[in-house]
Write a protein that holds these residues in place. Structure first.
Motif, PDB file in Angstrom:
ATOM      1  N   SER A  20       0.844  -1.188   0.119  1.00  0.00           N
ATOM      2  CA  SER A  20       0.061  -0.098  -0.233  1.00  0.00           C
ATOM      3  C   SER A  20       0.687   1.149   0.094  1.00  0.00           C
ATOM      4  CB  SER A  20      -0.902  -0.079   1.302  1.00  0.00           C
ATOM      5  OG  SER A  20      -1.796   1.223   1.162  1.00  0.00           O
ATOM      6  N   PRO A  21       1.194   1.912  -1.166  1.00  0.00           N
ATOM      7  CA  PRO A  21       1.973   3.051  -1.340  1.00  0.00           C
ATOM      8  C   PRO A  21       1.007   4.233  -0.482  1.00  0.00           C
ATOM      9  CG  PRO A  21       1.844   2.056  -3.323  1.00  0.00           C
ATOM     10  CD  PRO A  21       0.898   1.258  -2.454  1.00  0.00           C
ATOM     11  N   VAL A  22       1.746   4.921   0.304  1.00  0.00           N
ATOM     12  CA  VAL A  22       1.014   6.009   1.133  1.00  0.00           C
ATOM     13  C   VAL A  22       1.772   7.258   1.018  1.00  0.00           C
ATOM     14  CG1 VAL A  22      -0.148   4.583   2.661  1.00  0.00           C
ATOM     15  CG2 VAL A  22       2.114   5.208   3.209  1.00  0.00           C
ATOM     16  N   TRP A  23       1.054   8.335   1.380  1.00  0.00           N
ATOM     17  CA  TRP A  23       1.905   9.686   1.542  1.00  0.00           C
ATOM     18  C   TRP A  23       1.358  10.127   2.958  1.00  0.00           C
ATOM     19  CZ3 TRP A  23       5.071  12.723  -2.103  1.00  0.00           C
ATOM     20  CH2 TRP A  23       5.167  14.009  -1.356  1.00  0.00           C
ATOM     21  N   GLY A  24       2.498   9.800   3.719  1.00  0.00           N
ATOM     22  CA  GLY A  24       2.239  10.269   5.225  1.00  0.00           C
ATOM     23  C   GLY A  24       1.149   9.113   5.828  1.00  0.00           C
ATOM     24  N   SER A  25      -0.008   9.808   6.075  1.00  0.00           N
ATOM     25  CA  SER A  25      -1.028   8.829   6.787  1.00  0.00           C
ATOM     26  C   SER A  25      -2.167   8.791   5.593  1.00  0.00           C
ATOM     27  CB  SER A  25      -1.542   9.860   7.750  1.00  0.00           C
ATOM     28  OG  SER A  25      -2.137  11.169   7.545  1.00  0.00           O
ATOM     29  N   GLU A  26      -1.930   9.105   4.598  1.00  0.00           N
ATOM     30  CA  GLU A  26      -2.908   8.953   3.696  1.00  0.00           C
ATOM     31  C   GLU A  26      -2.642   8.025   2.082  1.00  0.00           C
ATOM     32  OE1 GLU A  26      -4.269  12.337   0.687  1.00  0.00           O
ATOM     33  OE2 GLU A  26      -2.846  13.270   2.275  1.00  0.00           O
TER      34      GLU A  26
ATOM     35  N   LEU B  97       3.299  -0.779   4.003  1.00  0.00           N
ATOM     36  CA  LEU B  97       3.129   0.424   3.737  1.00  0.00           C
ATOM     37  C   LEU B  97       4.518   0.707   3.060  1.00  0.00           C
ATOM     38  CD1 LEU B  97       1.386   1.821   6.736  1.00  0.00           C
ATOM     39  CD2 LEU B  97       0.177   0.809   4.871  1.00  0.00           C
ATOM     40  N   ILE B  98       4.435   1.432   1.965  1.00  0.00           N
ATOM     41  CA  ILE B  98       5.616   2.412   1.433  1.00  0.00           C
ATOM     42  C   ILE B  98       5.272   3.908   1.390  1.00  0.00           C
ATOM     43  CG2 ILE B  98       7.103   2.296  -0.425  1.00  0.00           C
ATOM     44  CD1 ILE B  98       4.417  -0.183  -0.680  1.00  0.00           C
ATOM     45  N   ASP B  99       6.073   4.454   2.213  1.00  0.00           N
ATOM     46  CA  ASP B  99       5.705   6.029   2.510  1.00  0.00           C
ATOM     47  C   ASP B  99       6.506   6.499   1.569  1.00  0.00           C
ATOM     48  OD1 ASP B  99       5.212   8.575   3.401  1.00  0.00           O
ATOM     49  OD2 ASP B  99       5.406   8.037   5.505  1.00  0.00           O
ATOM     50  N   ILE B 100       5.996   7.180   0.483  1.00  0.00           N
ATOM     51  CA  ILE B 100       6.699   8.056  -0.467  1.00  0.00           C
ATOM     52  C   ILE B 100       7.127   9.435   0.093  1.00  0.00           C
ATOM     53  CG2 ILE B 100       6.674   8.947  -2.815  1.00  0.00           C
ATOM     54  CD1 ILE B 100       7.028   5.961  -2.608  1.00  0.00           C
ATOM     55  N   LEU B 101       6.280  10.103   0.831  1.00  0.00           N
ATOM     56  CA  LEU B 101       6.355  11.206   1.371  1.00  0.00           C
ATOM     57  C   LEU B 101       7.855  11.113   2.398  1.00  0.00           C
ATOM     58  CD1 LEU B 101       5.895  13.963   2.683  1.00  0.00           C
ATOM     59  CD2 LEU B 101       4.488  12.876   4.496  1.00  0.00           C
ATOM     60  N   GLN B 102       8.314  10.013   2.969  1.00  0.00           N
ATOM     61  CA  GLN B 102       9.365   9.949   3.732  1.00  0.00           C
ATOM     62  C   GLN B 102      10.673   9.736   2.756  1.00  0.00           C
ATOM     63  OE1 GLN B 102       9.329   7.329   7.110  1.00  0.00           O
ATOM     64  NE2 GLN B 102      11.564   6.777   6.566  1.00  0.00           N
ATOM     65  N   PHE B 103      10.376   8.926   1.664  1.00  0.00           N
ATOM     66  CA  PHE B 103      11.369   8.795   0.700  1.00  0.00           C
ATOM     67  C   PHE B 103      11.766  10.120   0.135  1.00  0.00           C
ATOM     68  CE2 PHE B 103      12.277   7.857  -3.804  1.00  0.00           C
ATOM     69  CZ  PHE B 103      13.561   7.651  -3.687  1.00  0.00           C
ATOM     70  N   LEU B 104      10.867  10.959  -0.470  1.00  0.00           N
ATOM     71  CA  LEU B 104      11.007  12.354  -0.912  1.00  0.00           C
ATOM     72  C   LEU B 104      11.552  13.384  -0.125  1.00  0.00           C
ATOM     73  CD1 LEU B 104       8.254  12.375  -3.724  1.00  0.00           C
ATOM     74  CD2 LEU B 104      10.798  11.724  -4.093  1.00  0.00           C
ATOM     75  N   SER B 105      11.188  13.229   1.177  1.00  0.00           N
ATOM     76  CA  SER B 105      11.615  14.226   2.346  1.00  0.00           C
ATOM     77  C   SER B 105      13.067  14.104   2.401  1.00  0.00           C
ATOM     78  CB  SER B 105      10.868  13.804   3.751  1.00  0.00           C
ATOM     79  OG  SER B 105       9.530  13.917   3.538  1.00  0.00           O
ATOM     80  N   GLN B 106      13.917  12.994   1.854  1.00  0.00           N
ATOM     81  CA  GLN B 106      15.239  12.980   2.262  1.00  0.00           C
ATOM     82  C   GLN B 106      15.989  13.586   0.706  1.00  0.00           C
ATOM     83  OE1 GLN B 106      16.384   9.048   4.029  1.00  0.00           O
ATOM     84  NE2 GLN B 106      14.283   8.737   3.293  1.00  0.00           N
TER      85      GLN B 106
END
Length: 224
Positions: A29-35, A184-193
Motif C-alpha cells: 500500500s503506497p502512502v503519502w504520510g497518513s493517506e 506500507l511504502i511511505d513516498i513522503l518519507q522517501f522524497l523528504s530525504q
C-alpha cells in the motif's frame, strides 16, 4: 439429526480457526504520510508541490522467519509491484506456520540479471529493464516537483545496478504480528530525504543510485 448438526458445527469451527491462522499473500500500500498515495494527485512537501505519476519496484526472495530461522520461502522468486496495476502478491500455498518476521529484497539479484531478459513480471515490456545496460531496474519513482529544474518540472529516479561497487540491491526485514499482511511504502518519507532542486534525475547505476536505494529501503512498514 442432532449428531449431524454438531458434526457440522465442529468442522465449521475448525475451518474458521484454520482460516484465521493462514497467510495467503501480501498487499503493498503506497502512502503519502497518513493517506493513501494517489497517482497524479498534488501533495505538499514543505515549500514544494509534488505529484507521483509512476511507482514500480521488484520484490524478490520473500521468506518468513521465526526467531531468526527461516520457516517458509516462497517458490516464485520475483514480483513486480506497480502503483497503477498490481499491488498484491498471492503465494503458491497458504502459510499456516507461526512466524514473527518477513524478509524480502528490493530489486533483482546478480544471477537473474546476467541471465538476460525473461518473461512474466521480468518481461522487458514492463519497462523495468535497461536494454543498454543489460540489467533490471530495481525501482522507479517518477513525477513532478515545483522545485525541479528538469524540463516540465519532472523528476525521474530509475534505480538499479548489480555490479560492485554499485550494487543497489536492498534487504527489507519487518516484524509481522497477528498475520497482518499489508506493507506500507511511505513516498513522503522517501522524497523528504531528497532535494529535488539539486537531484531530480538518476537513470543509471552509481553512487547516487546507491544512496536512493538505501533511502527507499527505509520507507517500508507493516500496516495496522
Amino acid at each position: 439429526m442432532k449428531k449431524n448438526y454438531f458434526v457440522f458445527i465442529f468442522f465449521a469451527s475448525v475451518n474458521f480457526l484454520f482460516s484465521q491462522n493462514t497467510f495467503a499473500g501480501l498487499e503493498f500500500s503506497p502512502v503519502w504520510g497518513s493517506e493513501k498515495l494517489e497517482k497524479d494527485k498534488k501533495y505538499t512537501l514543505k515549500d514544494d508541490v509534488i505529484s507521483i505519476s509512476k511507482l514500480k519496484f521488484y520484490v524478490s526472495d520473500i521468506c518468513f522467519k521465526k526467531s531468526g530461522k527461516t520457516i517458509y520461502k516462497n517458490q516464485e522468486k520475483s514480483f513486480l509491484i506497480d502503483l497503477e496495476n498490481k499491488l498484491e502478491i498471492n503465494f503458491d500455498k497458504n502459510i499456516s506456520e507461526d512466524f514473527d518476521e518477513i524478509q524480502f529484497i528490493i530489486g533483482i539479484d546478480s544471477l537473474t540479471n546476467v541471465s538476460g531478459a525473461m518473461g512474466g513480471d521480468l518481461d522487458p515490456v514492463n519497462g523495468m529493464y535497461w536494454s543498454w545496460q543489460s540489467g533490471y531496474i530495481n525501482f522507479k519513482v517518477e513525477g513532478t516537483s515545483k522545485k525541479s529544474t528538469f524540463p516540465h518540472k519532472y523528476f525521474q529516479f530509475h534505480v538499479g545496478g548489480y555490479l560492485q561497487p554499485f550494487s543497489a540491491l536492498q534487504t527489507v526485514v519487518l516484524p509481522l504480528k497477528n498475520k497482518r499482511n499489508t506493507i506500507l511504502i511511505d513516498i513522503l518519507q522517501f522524497l523528504s530525504q531528497i532535494d529535488l532542486n539539486k537531484t531530480h534525475t538518476v537513470m543509471s547505476p552509481g553512487e547516487k543510485s546507491m544512496i536512493l536505494a538505501r533511502q527507499f529501503q527505509k520507507v517500508f512498514f507493516v500496516g495496522n
